[in-house]
Design an enzyme around this catalytic site. Structure first.
Site, mmCIF file in Angstrom:
data_model
loop_
_atom_site.group_PDB
_atom_site.id
_atom_site.type_symbol
_atom_site.label_atom_id
_atom_site.label_comp_id
_atom_site.label_asym_id
_atom_site.label_seq_id
_atom_site.Cartn_x
_atom_site.Cartn_y
_atom_site.Cartn_z
ATOM 1 N N THR A 1 -11.047 2.228 -14.605
ATOM 2 C CA THR A 1 -9.970 3.019 -15.208
ATOM 3 C C THR A 1 -8.869 3.247 -14.183
ATOM 4 O OG1 THR A 1 -11.569 4.078 -16.645
ATOM 5 C CG2 THR A 1 -9.451 5.199 -16.374
ATOM 6 N N CYS B 1 -7.273 1.285 12.990
ATOM 7 C CA CYS B 1 -8.553 0.676 12.630
ATOM 8 C C CYS B 1 -9.379 0.351 13.852
ATOM 9 C CB CYS B 1 -8.321 -0.592 11.825
ATOM 10 S SG CYS B 1 -7.004 -0.373 10.636
ATOM 11 N N HIS C 1 0.420 4.457 0.730
ATOM 12 C CA HIS C 1 0.429 5.513 1.751
ATOM 13 C C HIS C 1 1.220 5.146 3.001
ATOM 14 C CE1 HIS C 1 -2.756 4.363 4.815
ATOM 15 N NE2 HIS C 1 -3.070 3.509 3.865
ATOM 16 N N SER D 1 0.837 -1.188 0.000
ATOM 17 C CA SER D 1 0.000 0.000 0.000
ATOM 18 C C SER D 1 0.879 1.248 0.000
ATOM 19 C CB SER D 1 -0.885 -0.005 1.251
ATOM 20 O OG SER D 1 -1.577 1.221 1.347
HETATM 21 C C1 LIG Z 1 -2.476 -0.092 6.598
HETATM 22 C C2 LIG Z 1 -2.487 -1.560 6.533
HETATM 23 C C3 LIG Z 1 -3.382 -2.249 5.687
HETATM 24 C C4 LIG Z 1 -4.449 -1.533 4.908
HETATM 25 O O1 LIG Z 1 -3.921 -0.796 3.838
HETATM 26 P P1 LIG Z 1 -4.869 0.320 3.147
HETATM 27 O O2 LIG Z 1 -4.081 0.755 1.952
HETATM 28 O O3 LIG Z 1 -5.038 1.399 4.147
HETATM 29 O O4 LIG Z 1 -6.130 -0.364 2.776
HETATM 30 C C5 LIG Z 1 -3.307 -3.624 5.637
HETATM 31 N N1 LIG Z 1 -2.406 -4.296 6.355
HETATM 32 C C6 LIG Z 1 -1.514 -3.689 7.164
HETATM 33 C C7 LIG Z 1 -0.520 -4.492 7.915
HETATM 34 C C8 LIG Z 1 -1.532 -2.305 7.286
HETATM 35 O O5 LIG Z 1 -0.662 -1.706 8.098
#
Ligand SMILES: *Cc1c(COP(=O)(O)O)cnc(C)c1O
Length: 410
Positions: free
Chosen positions: A251, A338, A215, A213
Site C-alpha cells: 500500500t 553509511c 530526504h 530520494s
Molecule cells: C543517500 C543516498 C542514497 C540512499 O538513499 P536512501 O533514501 O537513504 O536509501 C543512495 N545514493 C546516494 C548517492 C545517496 O546520497
C-alpha cells in the site's frame, strides 16, 4: 530554519549548526503541511473503489505527475520506492535480468558509487555477472570517453552516479548518456544527491533509469522513486498487489509521497536562488578552510554540487574532528554516513587516489540554502582551531613538524 538543529541533553537545549545535508535534510514546512491531510483526513487506501479511496488515488496520481514534471518524465515512468537504496537496487537488478535474457552479463560502473549500487553489483557478481568499475580521476570525475572505451557487445548496463555524495563532483551525465544511447546500452544514474539541487532533464540527458530520494531534498525519509523510461520492463523486488503498475507491491505511503512531491517542487522552483546562495557560501568555506596548512580540497572545483565542501587535513582523524566539532556546535561528517562507525577510510577518497593516511583526515560540510553569514563565519573560526587542537595532540604530527617524517600534503 533548515540549517540549525536543537539538541536536548540533560535538561539543556543546544542549537547546532547543521552542515550535514548530504546525509539527510530537515523537512521543509511545505513538505510537512502537504503530508498532514493524508494522515488526518484523506487516509483511505488508493486501491479502494469507494470515494474515500479514490480521493487518495487522485492525489497519488497528481503527486506522480508533479514529480515526473520536475525531471521532465511522464507519470507512467515514475515508480515509488522506499528510498534511494531501493531504487538503485531495482534499477540494477532489472537491467541485469533484461541483459541475461540475451546473454549479456557485463556491467559498467565506477569505483566511487554509493554502497546501494556497489553492494547490488557485488551480489550480481556472485551470480556470474562481470562488473567493471571505471577508475575515477583525481578530481572526482568520470568522463564519457572512459565509458565508450569500456562498452562491449555483452554490456547490459552502465550505472554512473549523477553527483558523488562525499566529494560532490558532478558527472557529465548527458554525454555519458549519449554514449550509452548510441551503443544501445541501458544507462542508470543514482541522482540522489542531484535531485532538487541541480536541474535534471531525463529526456535531454539520455537517461534510461534514475534514482531519487526525498530526504535529501527536505522531504520525508523512507520514500523515493525510480524513473524508468517507457518500455523498460522492471523486475519486482517486492511481490504483492498491483501497486506501481505491478512492479512494487505494498500500500502506497501516501503522506510520504505527498511530502516528497511538495519538497521536490519547492526545491526545483527555487533552484536558481538556492544555487547562487549555496555557491557563495561554499566557495567562502573552501577558500577559508584550504588556507589551513597541509590540507587539500577533494572533488572538482567547477563541476561541484552547490552545497558541498570537502577537504582532507593531514595529521588528524576525521572521526575525532567531527566529534570535536559536535562538541563545538557543528554537525559535520567525515564522509558518507553509511561508513561511519567503520575504521576503513572512505572508498571514495581511495578511488580518487588519496593515500590511506590522508583519506582518514577528511571533513565534509554539506550546506543548505538558509545558513546565515554568521554560521559560515562560525564554521571558519571553529574548524581551523579544532584541526590545530587535534594536530597538537598527535605524536605523528610532532614527528612531521620536527622533520622526522615527511609531510604528504604541502
Ligand atoms: C543517500 C543516498 C542514497 C540512499 O538513499 P536512501 O533514501 O537513504 O536509501 C543512495 N545514493 C546516494 C548517492 C545517496 O546520497
Amino acid at each position: 530554519m533548515k540549517s540549525s538543529m536543537k539538541i536536548r541533553k540533560k535538561g539543556m537545549v543546544r542549537t547546532m549548526i547543521y552542515a550535514d545535508n548530504a546525509a539527510t535534510t530537515k523537512m521543509s514546512r511545505t513538505a510537512i503541511d502537504a503530508m498532514l491531510p493524508y494522515m488526518e483526513e484523506i487516509w483511505g487506501n488508493p486501491s479502494s473503489l469507494y470515494e474515500a479511496g479514490q480521493r487518495a488515488a487522485e492525489a497519488l496520481q497528481s503527486a506522480r505527475e508533479r514529480i515526473a514534471g520536475c525531471i521532465h518524465a511522464t507519470s507512467q515512468e515514475i515508480y515509488f520506492t522506499s528510498g534511494g537504496s531501493e531504487a538503485d537496487n531495482q534499477a540494477i537488478i532489472s537491467a541485469a535480468r533484461i541483459g541475461e535474457r540475451s546473454g549479456k552479463r557485463h556491467i559498467i560502473s565506477s569505483a566511487f558509487e554509493h554502497h546501494a549500487v556497489l553492494h547490488t553489483l557485488k551480489r550480481l557478481e556472485k551470480e556470474g555477472f562481470e562488473v567493471e568499475l571505471l577508475d575515477v580521476h583525481g578530481n572526482g570525475m568520470i568522463y564519457p570517453e572512459q565509458v565508450a572505451e569500456a562498452i562491449r557487445e555483452d554490456t547490459c548496463l552502465v550505472t554512473i552516479m549523477y553527483a558523488n555524495n562525499e566529494i560532490g563532483s558532478v558527472m557529465p551525465i548527458s554525454e555519458i548518456g549519449a554514449v550509452c544511447r548510441n551503443k544501445g546500452v541501458l544507462f542508470h544514474t543514482d541522482a540522489v544527491q542531484a535531485a532538487g539541487h541541480l536541474a535534471i532533464n531525463v529526456e535531454e540527458e539520455n537517461i534510461d533509469m534514475l534514482s531519487l530520494s526525498a530526504h535529501k531534498f527536505h522531504g520525508p525519509k523512507g520514500i523515493g522513486a525510480l524513473y524508468a523510461r517507457k518500455g523498460i520492463p522492471l523486475t519486482n523486488l517486492i511481490e504483492g498487489g498491483a501497486q506501481e503498475r505491478g512492479k512494487r507491491g505494498g500500500t502506497e505511503n501516501m503522506p510520504a509521497i505527498m511530502g516528497m512531491a511538495a519538497a521536490l517542487e519547492e526545491s526545483c522552483a527555487n533552484i536558481d536562488v538556492y544555487t547562487e546562495r549555496l555557491c557563495r557560501m561554499r566557495n567562502r568555506l573552501l577558500e577559508g578552510l584550504s588556507r589551513i596548512p597541509h590540507s587539500t580540497v577533494n572533488g572538482d572545483m567547477q563541476n561541484r554540487l552547490p552545497g558541498n565542501v570537502h577537504l582532507c587535513f593531514e595529521g588528524i582523524e576525521g572521526e575525532s574532528l567531527l566529534l570535536l566539532l559536535d562538541d563545538r556546535g557543528i554537525c559535520a561528517s567525515s564522509g558518507s554516513a553509511c561508513t561511519s562507525g567503520s575504521l576503513d577510510p572512505s572508498h571514495v577518497l581511495l578511488a580518487i587516489g588519496r593515500p590511506h593516511e590522508i583519506a582518514h583526515g577528511s571533513l565534509r560540510l554539506s550546506l543548505s540554502a538558509d545558513h546565515t553569514e554568521e554560521e559560515i563565519e562560525e564554521i571558519l573560526r571553529v574548524v581551523p582551531e579544532a584541526v590545530d587542537y587535534l594536530r597538537n595532540m598527535s605524536p605523528l604530527w610532532k614527528d612531521k613538524i620536527s622533520g622526522r617524517r615527511e609531510f604528504l600534503l604541502p
